[in-house]
Scaffold this motif. Sequence first.
Motif, PDB file in Angstrom:
ATOM      1  N   VAL A 305       0.851  -1.190   0.000  1.00 59.79           N
ATOM      2  CA  VAL A 305       0.000   0.000   0.000  1.00 59.79           C
ATOM      3  C   VAL A 305       0.886   1.239   0.000  1.00 59.79           C
ATOM      4  O   VAL A 305       2.022   1.225   0.466  1.00 59.79           O
ATOM      5  N   LEU A 306       0.310   2.332  -0.523  1.00 58.91           N
ATOM      6  CA  LEU A 306       0.968   3.626  -0.441  1.00 58.91           C
ATOM      7  C   LEU A 306       0.656   4.258   0.909  1.00 58.91           C
ATOM      8  O   LEU A 306      -0.508   4.332   1.315  1.00 58.91           O
ATOM      9  N   VAL A 307       1.684   4.728   1.587  1.00 58.71           N
ATOM     10  CA  VAL A 307       1.517   5.329   2.911  1.00 58.71           C
ATOM     11  C   VAL A 307       2.178   6.696   2.914  1.00 58.71           C
ATOM     12  O   VAL A 307       3.286   6.859   2.394  1.00 58.71           O
ATOM     13  N   GLU A 308       1.495   7.665   3.458  1.00 59.76           N
ATOM     14  CA  GLU A 308       2.055   9.002   3.635  1.00 59.76           C
ATOM     15  C   GLU A 308       2.429   9.185   5.099  1.00 59.76           C
ATOM     16  O   GLU A 308       1.588   9.017   5.989  1.00 59.76           O
ATOM     17  N   ILE A 309       3.683   9.534   5.371  1.00 53.76           N
ATOM     18  CA  ILE A 309       4.121   9.760   6.746  1.00 53.76           C
ATOM     19  C   ILE A 309       4.805  11.116   6.832  1.00 53.76           C
ATOM     20  O   ILE A 309       5.453  11.562   5.886  1.00 53.76           O
ATOM     21  N   MET A 310       4.620  11.787   7.971  1.00 57.63           N
ATOM     22  CA  MET A 310       5.212  13.103   8.189  1.00 57.63           C
ATOM     23  C   MET A 310       6.264  13.009   9.280  1.00 57.63           C
ATOM     24  O   MET A 310       6.063  12.325  10.295  1.00 57.63           O
ATOM     25  N   VAL A 311       7.386  13.693   9.092  1.00 61.07           N
ATOM     26  CA  VAL A 311       8.427  13.743  10.118  1.00 61.07           C
ATOM     27  C   VAL A 311       7.884  14.515  11.314  1.00 61.07           C
ATOM     28  O   VAL A 311       7.438  15.658  11.180  1.00 61.07           O
ATOM     29  N   ALA A 312       7.903  13.895  12.475  1.00 56.75           N
ATOM     30  CA  ALA A 312       7.267  14.445  13.666  1.00 56.75           C
ATOM     31  C   ALA A 312       8.168  15.450  14.375  1.00 56.75           C
ATOM     32  O   ALA A 312       9.385  15.467  14.172  1.00 56.75           O
ATOM     33  N   PRO A 313       7.587  16.302  15.251  1.00 57.56           N
ATOM     34  CA  PRO A 313       8.414  17.198  16.063  1.00 57.56           C
ATOM     35  C   PRO A 313       9.355  16.396  16.961  1.00 57.56           C
ATOM     36  O   PRO A 313       9.010  15.327  17.452  1.00 57.56           O
ATOM     37  N   ALA A 314      10.546  16.935  17.191  1.00 54.84           N
ATOM     38  CA  ALA A 314      11.566  16.303  18.028  1.00 54.84           C
ATOM     39  C   ALA A 314      11.936  14.911  17.528  1.00 54.84           C
ATOM     40  O   ALA A 314      12.386  14.066  18.292  1.00 54.84           O
ATOM     41  N   SER A 315      11.745  14.669  16.229  1.00 53.48           N
ATOM     42  CA  SER A 315      12.006  13.347  15.666  1.00 53.48           C
ATOM     43  C   SER A 315      13.500  13.135  15.462  1.00 53.48           C
ATOM     44  O   SER A 315      14.240  14.042  15.088  1.00 53.48           O
ATOM     45  N   ARG A 316      13.921  11.899  15.693  1.00 55.22           N
ATOM     46  CA  ARG A 316      15.315  11.526  15.433  1.00 55.22           C
ATOM     47  C   ARG A 316      15.606  11.462  13.936  1.00 55.22           C
ATOM     48  O   ARG A 316      16.765  11.310  13.531  1.00 55.22           O
ATOM     49  N   ALA A 317      14.569  11.582  13.117  1.00 58.42           N
ATOM     50  CA  ALA A 317      14.769  11.574  11.663  1.00 58.42           C
ATOM     51  C   ALA A 317      15.227  12.924  11.131  1.00 58.42           C
ATOM     52  O   ALA A 317      15.741  13.001  10.014  1.00 58.42           O
ATOM     53  N   GLN A 318      15.049  13.983  11.905  1.00 57.24           N
ATOM     54  CA  GLN A 318      15.434  15.315  11.444  1.00 57.24           C
ATOM     55  C   GLN A 318      16.945  15.385  11.223  1.00 57.24           C
ATOM     56  O   GLN A 318      17.729  14.957  12.064  1.00 57.24           O
ATOM     57  N   GLY A 319      17.323  15.954  10.076  1.00 59.23           N
ATOM     58  CA  GLY A 319      18.728  16.098   9.763  1.00 59.23           C
ATOM     59  C   GLY A 319      19.387  14.847   9.217  1.00 59.23           C
ATOM     60  O   GLY A 319      20.593  14.837   8.961  1.00 59.23           O
ATOM     61  N   ARG A 320      18.610  13.775   9.034  1.00 63.73           N
ATOM     62  CA  ARG A 320      19.168  12.520   8.536  1.00 63.73           C
ATOM     63  C   ARG A 320      18.625  12.231   7.140  1.00 63.73           C
ATOM     64  O   ARG A 320      17.572  12.730   6.750  1.00 63.73           O
ATOM     65  N   THR A 321      19.347  11.417   6.403  1.00 68.51           N
ATOM     66  CA  THR A 321      18.928  11.054   5.056  1.00 68.51           C
ATOM     67  C   THR A 321      18.206   9.711   5.076  1.00 68.51           C
ATOM     68  O   THR A 321      18.242   8.982   6.082  1.00 68.51           O
ATOM     69  N   LEU A 322      17.568   9.374   3.956  1.00 74.70           N
ATOM     70  CA  LEU A 322      16.830   8.107   3.877  1.00 74.70           C
ATOM     71  C   LEU A 322      17.717   6.885   4.143  1.00 74.70           C
ATOM     72  O   LEU A 322      17.292   5.978   4.874  1.00 74.70           O
ATOM     73  N   PRO A 323      18.931   6.818   3.595  1.00 69.31           N
ATOM     74  CA  PRO A 323      19.767   5.654   3.933  1.00 69.31           C
ATOM     75  C   PRO A 323      20.060   5.544   5.427  1.00 69.31           C
ATOM     76  O   PRO A 323      20.203   4.433   5.960  1.00 69.31           O
ATOM     77  N   ASP A 324      20.140   6.691   6.134  1.00 68.91           N
ATOM     78  CA  ASP A 324      20.394   6.657   7.577  1.00 68.91           C
ATOM     79  C   ASP A 324      19.242   6.026   8.345  1.00 68.91           C
ATOM     80  O   ASP A 324      19.443   5.454   9.425  1.00 68.91           O
ATOM     81  N   LEU A 325      18.014   6.136   7.818  1.00 70.81           N
ATOM     82  CA  LEU A 325      16.828   5.697   8.552  1.00 70.81           C
ATOM     83  C   LEU A 325      16.564   4.202   8.445  1.00 70.81           C
ATOM     84  O   LEU A 325      15.781   3.656   9.230  1.00 70.81           O
ATOM     85  N   ASN A 326      17.154   3.547   7.454  1.00 75.10           N
ATOM     86  CA  ASN A 326      16.987   2.094   7.287  1.00 75.10           C
ATOM     87  C   ASN A 326      15.519   1.677   7.148  1.00 75.10           C
ATOM     88  O   ASN A 326      15.112   0.624   7.659  1.00 75.10           O
ATOM     89  N   LEU A 327      14.724   2.487   6.469  1.00 75.49           N
ATOM     90  CA  LEU A 327      13.307   2.157   6.321  1.00 75.49           C
ATOM     91  C   LEU A 327      13.100   0.873   5.522  1.00 75.49           C
ATOM     92  O   LEU A 327      12.170   0.105   5.799  1.00 75.49           O
TER      93      LEU A 327
END
Length: 588
Positions: A305-327
């Motif tokens: 399925v297609l999923v839309e997700i938003m980077v949350a406040p105080a998220s550890r994803a801020q400042g990181r790239t997609l390869p860093d996140l290991n999604l």
Amino acid sequence: MGWQAWATVAIIIAAVIAFASEKIRIDLVALVVLALLVILRIVGLDEALSGFSNEATITVAAMFALSLGIERSGALEPLIRWLSRIRKPWLLTLAMMLTIAPMGAFVKNIALVATFLPLALRVCARSGTSPARVLMPMAYAAQMGGVCTLIGTSSNLLTDTLAQKHGLPPFGVFEFTKLGAILALVGIAYLLLIGRWMLPQKSDAELPVERALGKYVAELRVGRDSAVRDKTIEDVGMGEKFGVHPLQLVRGEQELWSPQSEKLQVGDVLLVRGEWEKIEDFRKAARLEHAPEHRYMQEGDDPRVLVEIMVAPASRAQGRTLPDLNLQWLYDANVLAIHRRGHVLHSTLKSVELDLGDVLLMLVDEDKVARLRIDDRFIVLSAREEAPATPRKAWLAVGIMASVVLASGMHWLPIPAAAICGAVAMAFAGCYGRRDIYQSMDWKIIVLLGAILPLGIAIEKTGLADAVVSASMGLVGDHGPLLALLVVYLLTALLTELMGHNPSVVLMVGIAIAMAHSIHADPRPFVVAVAFAAATSFATPVGYPTNTMVYYAGGYRFTDFMKVGIPLIALFCVLSMWLIPRFWPFYP
């Protein structure tokens, strides 16, 4: 004032600028402030570290755990199902506010807004209503509820702790409720009857759930059987025919920024921008592949399925790239496109450093969506599935939270002890996993509290508080305690909009108490004014995390918050000036 007082002033000014700019993480700013205070020997080492053992810091951490238990146990699901039946936007707005405000008195505001945000977007999509009509009132209601109890928001706990350090008796868990409930009811009425007409009829970034979200940037690869092979982008006419605009052509290691006249070759990757539906129409017509994901829906695969997700406040994803996140490793997910409001991304997807409010469109196995929902780095905006029904755990979580409130409200246990016991009980009851508590803890807030508290000590030690009080009293003159209370309220509200609610409390509690002593009044009404002014930040999208969340999700402009929020702050200020002296007299 001595040199240490002036140095403290300089540190405060620099901190306010850093907090307001949002270019440096708030916890890092607080740590820099702490380091400077120690290096300049304005505070001793024991005083510098006292914030991390402070009751408010420990209690806030435990309350985060309790809120997590309520959220993860499925205790909110019955309310979500009930609200999802509402079809009229104005009725949804009212129901949301009446639901979230009472819950905000006990559950972390960010968790509440994150939980109800996808529901609001779904109802808006069904009714064709702009999310901007619903989301801002929802965020404001969470703040109104948070100020109603001592444990509803971290700034209330911090206010109480600092007041006790100045010799004041502790506030009761429900001591703020009488004023908070009145303000909440008036605020809800204002938002429903007046504020809703100031909200934008259409937002800059509509967020319907089952169709395109904003202007995405996506990568499309030219294959051997592509219809655009050996054609130039100008010949393809993707802008005129499909409303899709080329940004960049990547050919091996080359990045071509003006690709209009380039003939497309096998293996070329086009970076394009447009609505997702239009990108998909173009991709299918041109027989292109998604560069990050070669299979869109292969036969024999699990349903994706297609999923839309938003980077949350105080998220550890801020400042990181997609390869860093290991999604891809964590969820077998492939990011197909990224949307950043107000900006056109010119980098390949793997090179983009994510920021708060960025929306990722990704392809994921249907059975992975439930796991994605509990990843605190993101807020799932679409494809939101209902959590598995776990009535036993839900009732346990609610019962434990009620027990914590009762034990602390009846003074059977101190608030920190009751909150820690509740967090432990939820862990044993299985309301959250053993790793969830550490992954979902908002460590930025914990570090911020621990590191910024010594600034209040510095303000007292250097005599800065007395100097500020003397200057303020020069303005107030002999006009009585009410004018002094108004000065405290307005100054706290201004600082909150600039630097957030917790730092403003640290700066203002000592000053408020000193101002009360200078006019021989009871300090408690002044401390209450600080607590309420700090916890009700409506004028900017950066003053409170829930405002920031809906700012990106609702597609608001900065001025939208000012138009709706400043009159609401003024209304709360007038009511507070009338009610605070009646509930907490100046001269009891």
